[in-house]
Each structure stands twice: as structure tokens, then as C-alpha cells.
Design an enzyme around this catalytic site. Structure first.
Site, PDB file in Angstrom:
ATOM      1  N   ASN A  10     -17.577 -14.932  40.725  1.00 55.27           N
ATOM      2  CA  ASN A  10     -18.830 -14.309  40.300  1.00 55.27           C
ATOM      3  C   ASN A  10     -18.854 -12.868  40.807  1.00 55.27           C
ATOM      4  OD1 ASN A  10     -21.452 -13.569  39.711  1.00 55.27           O
ATOM      5  ND2 ASN A  10     -22.408 -14.944  41.192  1.00 55.27           N
ATOM      6  N   TRP A  11     -18.635 -11.935  39.880  1.00 50.79           N
ATOM      7  CA  TRP A  11     -18.588 -10.531  40.281  1.00 50.79           C
ATOM      8  C   TRP A  11     -19.960  -9.934  40.546  1.00 50.79           C
ATOM      9  CZ3 TRP A  11     -14.338  -7.310  37.279  1.00 50.79           C
ATOM     10  CH2 TRP A  11     -13.080  -7.782  37.657  1.00 50.79           C
ATOM     11  N   LYS A  12     -21.010 -10.642  40.181  1.00 49.23           N
ATOM     12  CA  LYS A  12     -22.376 -10.146  40.370  1.00 49.23           C
ATOM     13  C   LYS A  12     -22.495  -8.748  39.753  1.00 49.23           C
ATOM     14  CE  LYS A  12     -22.869 -13.140  44.358  1.00 49.23           C
ATOM     15  NZ  LYS A  12     -23.446 -13.347  45.696  1.00 49.23           N
ATOM     16  N   HIS A  92     -28.456 -19.332  39.757  1.00 48.84           N
ATOM     17  CA  HIS A  92     -27.936 -18.803  41.016  1.00 48.84           C
ATOM     18  C   HIS A  92     -29.105 -18.478  41.945  1.00 48.84           C
ATOM     19  CE1 HIS A  92     -25.931 -16.155  43.892  1.00 48.84           C
ATOM     20  NE2 HIS A  92     -24.802 -16.720  43.512  1.00 48.84           N
ATOM     21  N   GLU A  94     -29.752 -16.092  43.793  1.00 43.98           N
ATOM     22  CA  GLU A  94     -30.276 -14.727  43.706  1.00 43.98           C
ATOM     23  C   GLU A  94     -31.256 -14.587  42.549  1.00 43.98           C
ATOM     24  OE1 GLU A  94     -26.207 -13.034  45.719  1.00 43.98           O
ATOM     25  OE2 GLU A  94     -26.526 -12.747  43.572  1.00 43.98           O
ATOM     26  N   GLU A 162     -24.410 -23.949  46.723  1.00 50.60           N
ATOM     27  CA  GLU A 162     -24.317 -22.715  47.496  1.00 50.60           C
ATOM     28  C   GLU A 162     -25.470 -22.663  48.494  1.00 50.60           C
ATOM     29  OE1 GLU A 162     -22.202 -19.312  45.105  1.00 50.60           O
ATOM     30  OE2 GLU A 162     -24.224 -19.596  44.361  1.00 50.60           O
ATOM     31  N   GLY A 168     -22.589 -14.506  51.102  1.00 50.74           N
ATOM     32  CA  GLY A 168     -22.368 -13.120  51.484  1.00 50.74           C
ATOM     33  C   GLY A 168     -22.577 -12.819  52.954  1.00 50.74           C
ATOM     34  N   SER A 207     -19.602 -17.586  50.936  1.00 53.80           N
ATOM     35  CA  SER A 207     -18.616 -16.969  51.830  1.00 53.80           C
ATOM     36  C   SER A 207     -17.268 -17.674  51.803  1.00 53.80           C
ATOM     37  CB  SER A 207     -19.160 -16.893  53.265  1.00 53.80           C
ATOM     38  OG  SER A 207     -20.287 -16.044  53.334  1.00 53.80           O
ATOM     39  N   GLY A 228     -17.775 -15.319  45.484  1.00 56.86           N
ATOM     40  CA  GLY A 228     -18.430 -14.037  45.277  1.00 56.86           C
ATOM     41  C   GLY A 228     -17.514 -12.871  45.556  1.00 56.86           C
ATOM     42  N   GLY A 229     -17.731 -12.209  46.695  1.00 56.71           N
ATOM     43  CA  GLY A 229     -17.010 -10.978  47.012  1.00 56.71           C
ATOM     44  C   GLY A 229     -15.506 -11.092  46.980  1.00 56.71           C
TER      45      GLY A 229
END
Length: 247
Positions: A10-12, A92, A94, A162, A168, A207, A228-229
């Protein structure tokens, strides 16, 4: 039953046309590890260009629950499919937090995704306060109850757990905590979907990185990861794919 591992990135709100070059090495890793399904979910603006690069599965990070209408700034599941998307993340944390999305809205989006022949990745997870209060399982079960479309089939549904407090932050639950929650999710899915629940893949997200991927992938009922990251570069994402292939 045996479920294929899925590692989805997920590049967000990150990425550019230049960054799509990372997909070449990721696609090569996917070909080298054929037992693992690999997907990248870039921003809407990159879906078409990403899908055109090759055989890597490309997804989206959200969609509107309606197929069309006066919804300025929104994108329908049908539009995403036409752009080359094969799966869509919905619910998600967020979006549940920042856009105040409810379980009912998430369920409607998942139904829309499935209706056009795409795979819905439905996200669930508790906050740190909810976990500290001993409510983690109850919160996640309620999210599943409200967010999973009735009659969904395993081939069209993925669940991503999640824990909000781990996204993150560099923090992750213990393997035992993950195992307990994924077992609770599997049991709840059984009540909602019957025999189909055994085939639904449950991903862990929060994470996930090369250093902890192998341990997480080895946990019972962890059928892959929503990353994610660490999905933004092949250097970080490929080792996670390889970890999934090793268990």
C-alpha cells in the site's frame, strides 16, 4: 486448507511515474516466487501506468460505493477495473479515522468491488486504547460483522488485520498476539461465511519489514501481509516476498 500467501503493498499518498521503475524488480521477485501472490496498490493517478508495465497485480486504495453519480472527486470500482486494477483496499484505518468511514460504508464499498469482479481487501484493527482496555477482539469482531458483505466468497475477499497502533510506528504485536487475533478473525469469518471462511486469506499489516516478515508469516492463520512504507522500494519489499515464500 492450503491458502496461497498474498503480499500486498500500500503506497498510500506516495509515488510518482519515476518511482514505478521499482515495480520491475518487484515483478521479477514475484515471478521467482510463484507460490506467492504479489500486488502493489499505488495512488489512483498511477494505476493505469503501473498496470501497463507488466503482469504484476495492481490494486487501488479505496473506491466509492456507487458505480456512478454526482460524487465529485470519487472513483468507482468499475473505473478502477477499467484502469487495470485487480483488487481494492477498503476500510483502511486511516480512512476510518480521517474520513470517518463507518462499517456500513466499508461494507457497501466491498460489495461494489466484488460486484465488478475485483477482489476486496477489507481492513480491520483496534486502537492502542482499545487493546489496553481488553477490547481488541470485540472491536475487530464488530468491524468484521459490519464490514463483510453477506455471501462473499473466498475468491473475492481478503481480510487485513492492522492494529492501528502498529501502523507506521515500528511497533508490532508479539507473534502470540497476532496468532490469537488471526484465530479470532478466522472463527468470526466462519460464523459469517460458513465453509467459505476457510479459504479467505487473512493478512497481517502494521510495520511489516524485512526484519520481522519471516516471523510474522510463520504464524498460524497469517496468509500474507499488507505492507506500507516497506513496499515503496524493491530493496525492502522483495525480502518480504521471499519471506512469504519460505514458510
Amino acid at each position: 486448507m492450503t491458502r496461497r500467501k498474498l503480499v500486498a503493498g500500500n503506497w498510500k499518498m506516495h509515488g510518482s511515474l519515476a518511482q514505478l521503475a521499482e515495480l520491475d524488480a518487484i515483478a521479477a521477485a514475484a515471478r521467482a516466487n510463484p507460490a506467492v501472490d504479489v500486488a502493489i496498490c499505488p495512488p489512483f493517478t498511477l494505476i493505469g501506468a503501473a498496470a501497463a508495465r507488466g503482469d504484476l497485480a495492481i490494486g487501488a486504495q479505496d473506491c466509492h460505493q456507487n458505480l456512478k453519480g454526482a460524487h465529485t472527486g470519487c472513483v468507482s470500482a468499475e473505473m478502477l477495473k477499467e484502469s487495470g486494477a485487480r483488487l481494492v483496499i477498503v476500510g483502511h484505518s486511516e480512512r476510518r479515522t480521517d474520513q470517518r468511514e463507518t462499517n456500513e460504508e466499508v461494507c457497501a464499498k466491498a460489495r461494489a468491488v466484488i460486484a465488478v469482479g475485483l477482489i476486496a481487501i477489507v481492513c480491520v484493527g483496534e486502537t492502542e486504547a482499545e487493546r489496553d482496555a481488553g477490547q481488541a477482539v470485540a472491536v475487530v469482531e464488530a468491524q468484521l460483522q459490519g464490514s463483510i458483505p453477506a455471501g462473499a466468497r473466498a475468491a473475492e475477499l481478503v481480510v487485513a488485520y492492522e492494529p492501528v497502533w502498529a501502523i507506521g510506528t515500528g511497533r508490532t504485536p508479539t507473534a502470540a498476539d497476532v496468532a490469537a487475533m488471526h484465530a479470532a478473525i478466522r472463527a468470526k469469518l466462519g460464523g459469517l461465511l460458513g465453509a467459505e471462511a476457510d479459504g479467505v486469506r487473512i493478512l497481517y499489516g502494521g510495520s511489516v519489514k524485512p526484519s520481522n516478515a519471516a516471523e510474522l508469516m510463520a504464524v498460524a492463520n497469517v496468509d500474507g501481509a499488507l505492507v506500507g512504507g516497506a513496499s515503496l522500494t524493491a530493496a525492502d519489499f522483495v525480502p518480504i516476498i521471499e519471506a512469504a515464500a519460505s514458510v
